[in-house]
Scaffold this motif. Structure first.
Motif, PDB file in Angstrom:
ATOM      1  N   ILE A  15       0.829  -1.207   0.000  1.00 53.89           N
ATOM      2  CA  ILE A  15       0.000   0.000   0.000  1.00 53.89           C
ATOM      3  C   ILE A  15       0.860   1.252   0.000  1.00 53.89           C
ATOM      4  O   ILE A  15       1.862   1.327   0.724  1.00 53.89           O
ATOM      5  N   ALA A  16       0.468   2.240  -0.797  1.00 46.30           N
ATOM      6  CA  ALA A  16       1.050   3.577  -0.727  1.00 46.30           C
ATOM      7  C   ALA A  16       0.141   4.422   0.155  1.00 46.30           C
ATOM      8  O   ALA A  16      -1.008   4.683  -0.200  1.00 46.30           O
ATOM      9  N   PHE A  17       0.630   4.809   1.316  1.00 43.53           N
ATOM     10  CA  PHE A  17      -0.141   5.650   2.231  1.00 43.53           C
ATOM     11  C   PHE A  17       0.164   7.111   1.913  1.00 43.53           C
ATOM     12  O   PHE A  17       1.318   7.552   2.028  1.00 43.53           O
ATOM     13  N   ILE A  18      -0.847   7.839   1.494  1.00 42.51           N
ATOM     14  CA  ILE A  18      -0.687   9.223   1.050  1.00 42.51           C
ATOM     15  C   ILE A  18      -1.401  10.129   2.039  1.00 42.51           C
ATOM     16  O   ILE A  18      -2.610  10.015   2.236  1.00 42.51           O
ATOM     17  N   ILE A  19      -0.641  11.026   2.674  1.00 43.82           N
ATOM     18  CA  ILE A  19      -1.191  11.921   3.691  1.00 43.82           C
ATOM     19  C   ILE A  19      -1.056  13.346   3.194  1.00 43.82           C
ATOM     20  O   ILE A  19       0.059  13.842   2.977  1.00 43.82           O
ATOM     21  N   TYR A  20      -2.178  14.016   2.967  1.00 47.75           N
ATOM     22  CA  TYR A  20      -2.086  15.414   2.555  1.00 47.75           C
ATOM     23  C   TYR A  20      -2.069  16.302   3.799  1.00 47.75           C
ATOM     24  O   TYR A  20      -2.800  16.092   4.753  1.00 47.75           O
ATOM     25  N   THR A  21      -1.182  17.273   3.773  1.00 52.04           N
ATOM     26  CA  THR A  21      -0.948  18.117   4.933  1.00 52.04           C
ATOM     27  C   THR A  21      -0.630  19.526   4.466  1.00 52.04           C
ATOM     28  O   THR A  21      -0.780  19.860   3.287  1.00 52.04           O
ATOM     29  N   THR A  42       5.969   0.901   5.140  1.00 54.11           N
ATOM     30  CA  THR A  42       7.119   1.033   4.233  1.00 54.11           C
ATOM     31  C   THR A  42       6.973   2.212   3.280  1.00 54.11           C
ATOM     32  O   THR A  42       7.905   3.003   3.106  1.00 54.11           O
ATOM     33  N   ASN A  43       5.806   2.340   2.643  1.00 58.70           N
ATOM     34  CA  ASN A  43       5.612   3.330   1.583  1.00 58.70           C
ATOM     35  C   ASN A  43       4.649   4.423   2.028  1.00 58.70           C
ATOM     36  O   ASN A  43       3.454   4.155   2.205  1.00 58.70           O
ATOM     37  N   TYR A  44       5.159   5.615   2.241  1.00 57.43           N
ATOM     38  CA  TYR A  44       4.278   6.717   2.617  1.00 57.43           C
ATOM     39  C   TYR A  44       4.772   8.023   2.010  1.00 57.43           C
ATOM     40  O   TYR A  44       5.969   8.218   1.766  1.00 57.43           O
ATOM     41  N   TYR A  45       3.802   8.912   1.763  1.00 63.90           N
ATOM     42  CA  TYR A  45       4.064  10.196   1.121  1.00 63.90           C
ATOM     43  C   TYR A  45       3.272  11.277   1.857  1.00 63.90           C
ATOM     44  O   TYR A  45       2.072  11.128   2.082  1.00 63.90           O
ATOM     45  N   PHE A  46       3.942  12.356   2.230  1.00 57.77           N
ATOM     46  CA  PHE A  46       3.266  13.540   2.758  1.00 57.77           C
ATOM     47  C   PHE A  46       3.177  14.559   1.626  1.00 57.77           C
ATOM     48  O   PHE A  46       4.205  14.998   1.106  1.00 57.77           O
ATOM     49  N   ARG A  93       5.457  -2.455  -8.036  1.00 52.36           N
ATOM     50  CA  ARG A  93       4.661  -1.243  -7.865  1.00 52.36           C
ATOM     51  C   ARG A  93       3.641  -1.383  -6.726  1.00 52.36           C
ATOM     52  O   ARG A  93       3.301  -2.488  -6.313  1.00 52.36           O
ATOM     53  N   HIS A  94       3.156  -0.235  -6.267  1.00 50.94           N
ATOM     54  CA  HIS A  94       2.106  -0.226  -5.255  1.00 50.94           C
ATOM     55  C   HIS A  94       0.863  -0.925  -5.795  1.00 50.94           C
ATOM     56  O   HIS A  94       0.472  -0.727  -6.952  1.00 50.94           O
ATOM     57  N   LYS A  95       0.209  -1.688  -4.926  1.00 50.49           N
ATOM     58  CA  LYS A  95      -1.027  -2.363  -5.317  1.00 50.49           C
ATOM     59  C   LYS A  95      -2.268  -1.561  -4.905  1.00 50.49           C
ATOM     60  O   LYS A  95      -3.330  -1.695  -5.510  1.00 50.49           O
ATOM     61  N   TRP A  96      -2.117  -0.749  -3.863  1.00 51.86           N
ATOM     62  CA  TRP A  96      -3.217   0.071  -3.356  1.00 51.86           C
ATOM     63  C   TRP A  96      -2.706   1.461  -3.005  1.00 51.86           C
ATOM     64  O   TRP A  96      -1.529   1.623  -2.645  1.00 51.86           O
ATOM     65  N   TYR A  97      -3.602   2.441  -3.076  1.00 48.74           N
ATOM     66  CA  TYR A  97      -3.296   3.823  -2.709  1.00 48.74           C
ATOM     67  C   TYR A  97      -4.328   4.254  -1.676  1.00 48.74           C
ATOM     68  O   TYR A  97      -5.536   4.240  -1.948  1.00 48.74           O
ATOM     69  N   PHE A  98      -3.835   4.633  -0.506  1.00 52.57           N
ATOM     70  CA  PHE A  98      -4.705   4.972   0.624  1.00 52.57           C
ATOM     71  C   PHE A  98      -4.503   6.451   0.937  1.00 52.57           C
ATOM     72  O   PHE A  98      -3.411   6.870   1.325  1.00 52.57           O
ATOM     73  N   LEU A  99      -5.565   7.241   0.747  1.00 58.09           N
ATOM     74  CA  LEU A  99      -5.466   8.698   0.845  1.00 58.09           C
ATOM     75  C   LEU A  99      -6.217   9.212   2.063  1.00 58.09           C
ATOM     76  O   LEU A  99      -7.424   8.963   2.206  1.00 58.09           O
ATOM     77  N   VAL A 100      -5.509   9.940   2.949  1.00 53.37           N
ATOM     78  CA  VAL A 100      -6.133  10.519   4.141  1.00 53.37           C
ATOM     79  C   VAL A 100      -5.492  11.870   4.462  1.00 53.37           C
ATOM     80  O   VAL A 100      -4.397  12.185   3.999  1.00 53.37           O
ATOM     81  N   GLY A 101      -6.181  12.648   5.294  1.00 51.97           N
ATOM     82  CA  GLY A 101      -5.600  13.863   5.821  1.00 51.97           C
ATOM     83  C   GLY A 101      -4.706  13.565   7.011  1.00 51.97           C
ATOM     84  O   GLY A 101      -4.694  12.448   7.548  1.00 51.97           O
ATOM     85  N   CYS A 102      -3.967  14.576   7.458  1.00 48.27           N
ATOM     86  CA  CYS A 102      -3.000  14.373   8.543  1.00 48.27           C
ATOM     87  C   CYS A 102      -3.659  14.365   9.920  1.00 48.27           C
ATOM     88  O   CYS A 102      -2.949  14.333  10.937  1.00 48.27           O
ATOM     89  N   ASP A 103      -4.986  14.380   9.963  1.00 40.44           N
ATOM     90  CA  ASP A 103      -5.698  14.250  11.237  1.00 40.44           C
ATOM     91  C   ASP A 103      -6.473  12.934  11.281  1.00 40.44           C
ATOM     92  O   ASP A 103      -7.511  12.826  11.932  1.00 40.44           O
ATOM     93  N   THR A 104      -5.955  11.923  10.583  1.00 35.91           N
ATOM     94  CA  THR A 104      -6.594  10.611  10.529  1.00 35.91           C
ATOM     95  C   THR A 104      -5.681   9.561  11.130  1.00 35.91           C
ATOM     96  O   THR A 104      -4.504   9.473  10.778  1.00 35.91           O
ATOM     97  N   TYR A 105      -6.242   8.753  12.031  1.00 40.97           N
ATOM     98  CA  TYR A 105      -5.509   7.613  12.589  1.00 40.97           C
ATOM     99  C   TYR A 105      -5.911   6.357  11.832  1.00 40.97           C
ATOM    100  O   TYR A 105      -7.102   6.102  11.623  1.00 40.97           O
ATOM    101  N   VAL A 106      -4.935   5.561  11.424  1.00 43.12           N
ATOM    102  CA  VAL A 106      -5.186   4.356  10.640  1.00 43.12           C
ATOM    103  C   VAL A 106      -4.651   3.139  11.380  1.00 43.12           C
ATOM    104  O   VAL A 106      -3.494   3.127  11.814  1.00 43.12           O
TER     105      VAL A 106
END
Length: 292
Positions: A15-21, A42-46, A93-106
């Motif tokens: 999973i690619a964890f994508i956090i918009y901030t 392993t895979n995260y992006y701010f 490559r990433h199999k999933w893309y998980f998009l959340v804001g920076c005020d989300t607990y996962v």
């Protein structure tokens, strides 16, 4: 306490964890995310428009740092991330893309179990809540449409991201309203409108809560709030509560593994937790040296 079952189909590194901030949140909300649940993936992006030594920011140029900038920030960020994926072998490559804001607990182990039922090679648009909002045609006329609430997270399979990738830049710049319009900052609506316009549907699953645990209980009642035994995420979580939630779910995970005498998984998690703890300590130490 008993019967813990690990996800069978995917691992966290799929999973690619994508956090918009935004820059004002770097030392509060974004840092709380970085120190807690994201530290064990392993895979995260701010996503933000301002680089910073304390966070691995994927810089989205020509966007901004206010609420109205979120839509372009997310569209540009998805485009950047997927474009980079195209340069590596498909098997990596990433199999999933998980998009959340920076005020989300996962809760990542719970999330992985949610995805067991879905094939990443098929377009899937997954979320936790539905609303109705205004979408836009190319000529500026509007129409009402359902949308998947971003406050409960957006989950995209790799096949879906592949399908929307060619349209991201043009849609956000030519079809979606620009920053002076009241709809410009509604990134979850914009993404939903694009995805539905391309002919794809949504899948709504339980466990993606649009609020904190205490407010979820206030909104739905204790019985319904506790009916979901393995929640995937909570939204509007303040930094202090982010740490509290992470501590609670780490202890719960360890207790369940001990109760089931699942020593191999317990050993793996303890080593992971210790390793990430010292990795964070080293990062914090280097950052203090840079500041001083």
């Amino acid at each position: 306490m008993s019967g813990w079952k690990k996800a069978k189909r995917y691992g966290e590194n799929d999973i690619a964890f994508i956090i918009y901030t935004a820059f004002p949140f770097y030392l509060t909300r974004a840092k709380a995310v970085r120190l807690t649940w994201i530290s064990r993936v392993t895979n995260y992006y701010f996503l933000s428009s301002v680089p910073d030594p304390s966070l691995p920011i994927t810089v989205t140029n020509n966007t901004g740092e206010d609420y109205q900038s979120n839509t372009k920030k997310i569209f540009y960020g998805l485009e950047l991330i997927y474009k980079a994926q195209l340069s590596i072998p498909a098997s990596s490559r990433h199999k999933w893309y998980f998009l959340v804001g920076c005020d989300t607990y996962v809760n990542v182990p719970h999330l992985l179990k949610r995805l067991d039922a879905y094939d990443f090679q098929i377009p899937h648009f997954i979320g936790g809540s539905v609303g109705t909002q205004i979408c836009f045609h190319r000529n500026g006329t509007t129409y009402k449409s359902l949308f998947v609430g971003g406050n409960t997270a957006h989950v995209y399979s790799a096949a879906l991201v592949h399908a929307i990738y060619p349209h991201l830049f043009q849609y956000v710049n030519s079809i979606w309203p620009q920053p002076n319009h009241t709809s410009s900052g509604q990134s979850d609506v914009a993404l939903s409108c694009l995805i539905f316009h391309l002919g794809f549907n949504m899948t709504i699953v339980p466990g993606f809560w649009r609020n904190t645990p205490d407010k979820t209980i206030q909104e739905f009642g204790l019985t319904e709030a506790l009916s979901e035994k393995e929640p995937s995420s909570y939204h509007y979580v303040k930094p202090e509560q982010m740490i509290d939630l992470d501590e609670f779910y780490v202890y719960q995970y360890v207790d369940r593994l001990i109760n089931d005498r699942n020593w191999n998984e317990l050993k793996h998690f303890i080593r992971l937790f210790i390793g990430t703890h010292y990795k964070i300590l080293r990062k914090n130490y280097r950052e203090r040296l840079e500041i001083n």
